[in-house]
Motif scaffolding. Structure first.
Motif, PDB file in Angstrom:
ATOM      1  N   THR A 177       0.837  -1.198   0.000  1.00 33.09           N
ATOM      2  CA  THR A 177       0.000   0.000   0.000  1.00 33.09           C
ATOM      3  C   THR A 177       0.876   1.254   0.000  1.00 33.09           C
ATOM      4  O   THR A 177       1.718   1.435   0.892  1.00 33.09           O
ATOM      5  CB  THR A 177      -0.917   0.032   1.237  1.00 33.09           C
ATOM      6  OG1 THR A 177      -1.657  -1.188   1.313  1.00 33.09           O
ATOM      7  CG2 THR A 177      -1.881   1.203   1.154  1.00 33.09           C
ATOM      8  N   TYR A 178       0.685   2.126  -0.988  1.00 35.53           N
ATOM      9  CA  TYR A 178       1.391   3.408  -1.013  1.00 35.53           C
ATOM     10  C   TYR A 178       0.804   4.358   0.033  1.00 35.53           C
ATOM     11  O   TYR A 178      -0.410   4.324   0.316  1.00 35.53           O
ATOM     12  CB  TYR A 178       1.264   4.053  -2.390  1.00 35.53           C
ATOM     13  CG  TYR A 178       2.190   3.483  -3.442  1.00 35.53           C
ATOM     14  CD1 TYR A 178       3.517   3.910  -3.533  1.00 35.53           C
ATOM     15  CD2 TYR A 178       1.738   2.543  -4.365  1.00 35.53           C
ATOM     16  CE1 TYR A 178       4.371   3.410  -4.499  1.00 35.53           C
ATOM     17  CE2 TYR A 178       2.580   2.035  -5.351  1.00 35.53           C
ATOM     18  CZ  TYR A 178       3.900   2.468  -5.402  1.00 35.53           C
ATOM     19  OH  TYR A 178       4.740   1.966  -6.368  1.00 35.53           O
ATOM     20  N   ASP A 179       1.679   5.189   0.583  1.00 31.21           N
ATOM     21  CA  ASP A 179       1.191   6.227   1.499  1.00 31.21           C
ATOM     22  C   ASP A 179       0.279   7.194   0.760  1.00 31.21           C
ATOM     23  O   ASP A 179      -0.702   7.703   1.321  1.00 31.21           O
ATOM     24  CB  ASP A 179       2.363   6.997   2.113  1.00 31.21           C
ATOM     25  CG  ASP A 179       3.202   6.124   3.048  1.00 31.21           C
ATOM     26  OD1 ASP A 179       2.859   4.940   3.238  1.00 31.21           O
ATOM     27  OD2 ASP A 179       4.204   6.634   3.592  1.00 31.21           O
ATOM     28  N   ASP A 180       0.599   7.464  -0.492  1.00 30.92           N
ATOM     29  CA  ASP A 180      -0.231   8.313  -1.351  1.00 30.92           C
ATOM     30  C   ASP A 180      -1.310   7.432  -1.974  1.00 30.92           C
ATOM     31  O   ASP A 180      -1.031   6.561  -2.802  1.00 30.92           O
ATOM     32  CB  ASP A 180       0.637   8.949  -2.442  1.00 30.92           C
ATOM     33  CG  ASP A 180      -0.144   9.915  -3.324  1.00 30.92           C
ATOM     34  OD1 ASP A 180      -1.396   9.893  -3.288  1.00 30.92           O
ATOM     35  OD2 ASP A 180       0.499  10.675  -4.089  1.00 30.92           O
ATOM     36  N   PRO A 210       6.908   6.428  -0.923  1.00 28.93           N
ATOM     37  CA  PRO A 210       6.877   5.625   0.303  1.00 28.93           C
ATOM     38  C   PRO A 210       5.650   4.717   0.341  1.00 28.93           C
ATOM     39  O   PRO A 210       4.588   5.055  -0.185  1.00 28.93           O
ATOM     40  CB  PRO A 210       6.848   6.679   1.416  1.00 28.93           C
ATOM     41  CG  PRO A 210       6.275   7.902   0.771  1.00 28.93           C
ATOM     42  CD  PRO A 210       6.725   7.872  -0.656  1.00 28.93           C
ATOM     43  N   ALA A 211       5.817   3.559   0.977  1.00 34.02           N
ATOM     44  CA  ALA A 211       4.734   2.584   1.016  1.00 34.02           C
ATOM     45  C   ALA A 211       4.898   1.682   2.239  1.00 34.02           C
ATOM     46  O   ALA A 211       5.902   1.749   2.958  1.00 34.02           O
ATOM     47  CB  ALA A 211       4.733   1.744  -0.256  1.00 34.02           C
ATOM     48  N   THR A 212       3.907   0.839   2.465  1.00 36.40           N
ATOM     49  CA  THR A 212       3.946  -0.153   3.544  1.00 36.40           C
ATOM     50  C   THR A 212       3.684  -1.530   2.956  1.00 36.40           C
ATOM     51  O   THR A 212       2.739  -1.716   2.184  1.00 36.40           O
ATOM     52  CB  THR A 212       2.903   0.158   4.626  1.00 36.40           C
ATOM     53  OG1 THR A 212       3.176   1.433   5.209  1.00 36.40           O
ATOM     54  CG2 THR A 212       2.930  -0.900   5.727  1.00 36.40           C
ATOM     55  N   GLU A 241       4.436  -5.728   9.447  1.00 34.32           N
ATOM     56  CA  GLU A 241       4.539  -4.701   8.415  1.00 34.32           C
ATOM     57  C   GLU A 241       5.946  -4.121   8.385  1.00 34.32           C
ATOM     58  O   GLU A 241       6.656  -4.126   9.401  1.00 34.32           O
ATOM     59  CB  GLU A 241       3.529  -3.577   8.674  1.00 34.32           C
ATOM     60  CG  GLU A 241       2.073  -4.017   8.599  1.00 34.32           C
ATOM     61  CD  GLU A 241       1.124  -2.854   8.816  1.00 34.32           C
ATOM     62  OE1 GLU A 241       1.591  -1.791   9.299  1.00 34.32           O
ATOM     63  OE2 GLU A 241      -0.073  -2.995   8.498  1.00 34.32           O
ATOM     64  N   ALA A 243       7.967  -0.589   6.571  1.00 33.53           N
ATOM     65  CA  ALA A 243       7.880   0.624   5.759  1.00 33.53           C
ATOM     66  C   ALA A 243       8.979   0.592   4.704  1.00 33.53           C
ATOM     67  O   ALA A 243      10.139   0.286   5.000  1.00 33.53           O
ATOM     68  CB  ALA A 243       8.025   1.864   6.643  1.00 33.53           C
ATOM     69  N   GLU A 245      10.389   2.349   0.675  1.00 36.72           N
ATOM     70  CA  GLU A 245      10.297   3.423  -0.324  1.00 36.72           C
ATOM     71  C   GLU A 245      10.609   2.832  -1.687  1.00 36.72           C
ATOM     72  O   GLU A 245      11.668   2.245  -1.889  1.00 36.72           O
ATOM     73  CB  GLU A 245      11.259   4.560  -0.028  1.00 36.72           C
ATOM     74  CG  GLU A 245      11.134   5.695  -1.041  1.00 36.72           C
ATOM     75  CD  GLU A 245      12.077   6.848  -0.747  1.00 36.72           C
ATOM     76  OE1 GLU A 245      12.138   7.760  -1.590  1.00 36.72           O
ATOM     77  OE2 GLU A 245      12.747   6.819   0.292  1.00 36.72           O
TER      78      GLU A 245
END
Length: 252
Positions: A177-180, A210-212, A241, A243, A245
């Motif tokens: 999942t992207y932060d954006d 960035p993403a998770t 999870e 984090a 990029e």
């Protein structure tokens, strides 16, 4: 004792919701002791997350479906477990369903991370004792190399914190999942297990940012000892999870 099936579901529902406040199956008087049940498998299921809990399921022999008496008790590390399902057949809209006797217990912070976990199920007729090592161990993931970057089309190896765990590719799923929220992968990530590491590759053309990465894993833990039943097994469901990029070029 199993209620005769000649009773209709509407009639059963009426009994279950009677003015006395007692559920239908609270009115029954099960006669099946632990020795009578003689479960083929004692199965432990651990769910780790925001509200961690452990379940102990007594899987009856094939072709049987019994409800246990109130005298059957279960403990985990000397802490009483709650009876969640008594067992036996229950009516549903789709017909009769067999439920295995199941005990549950919420896990507190002090229960997690222990090296050994002991379970007991007993009444006056029989006793089952199970022991597991590292069942409640901390389970996290992290890039095998000290970096938090992932390049499209390039494998990223993730180290699992519990080296004794047993899992296969079929036991693992990943959610990227992207932060954006406007960004997304052009295709699902590929996942494999190589030398006990989880290897993830996102497709070429994935946008930078960035993403998770969440890893949904079902881990199998072998019993250190199993007494009083034919077989013991345990699974742990966990979703660690990390984090990351996504980069647009070669990671230095």
């Amino acid at each position: 004792m199993i209620l005769p099936r000649i009773l209709t579901l509407p009639f059963l529902a009426t009994l279950a919701l009677g003015s006395s406040g007692c559920g239908l199956f609270d009115l029954l008087e099960p006669e099946t002791t632990l020795a009578d049940l003689d479960p083929a498998i004692a199965r432990v299921e651990v769910e780790l997350g925001e509200s961690p809990r452990v379940s102990l399921v007594l899987v009856a022999k094939e072709g049987t479906c019994e409800a246990i008496t109130d005298d059957v008790k279960a403990k985990v590390d000397d802490r009483k477990m709650d009876l969640f399902i008594r067992g036996g057949e229950t009516p549903t809209q789709d017909g009769w369903v067999c439920g295995a006797p199941t005990f549950r217990k919420a896990l507190a912070e002090e229960n997690l991370g222990k090296e050994k976990t002991h379970f007991e199920v007993s009444d006056e007729s029989a006793r089952i004792a199970l022991d597991f090592e590292d069942l409640l161990a901390e389970r996290t993931i992290a890039p095998s190399h000290p970096q938090d970057k992932i390049e499209p089309g390039v494998d990223l190896a993730l180290a699992w914190s519990a080296p004794g765990d047993e899992f296969a590719e079929d036991d693992i799923d990943v959610v990227f999942t992207y932060d954006d929220a406007t960004l997304e992968l052009p295709a699902p990530p590929q996942v494999s297990v190589v030398d006990r590491e989880i290897v993830v590759r996102i497709p070429q053309g994935s946008p930078p940012g960035p993403a998770t990465l969440r890893v949904d894993a079902e881990v199998h833990v072998a019993a250190a000892s199993c007494n009083g039943t034919e077989s013991c097994e345990a699974t742990v469901k966990v979703s660690p999870e990390v984090a990351l990029e996504v980069t647009s070029g070669v990671v230095p």
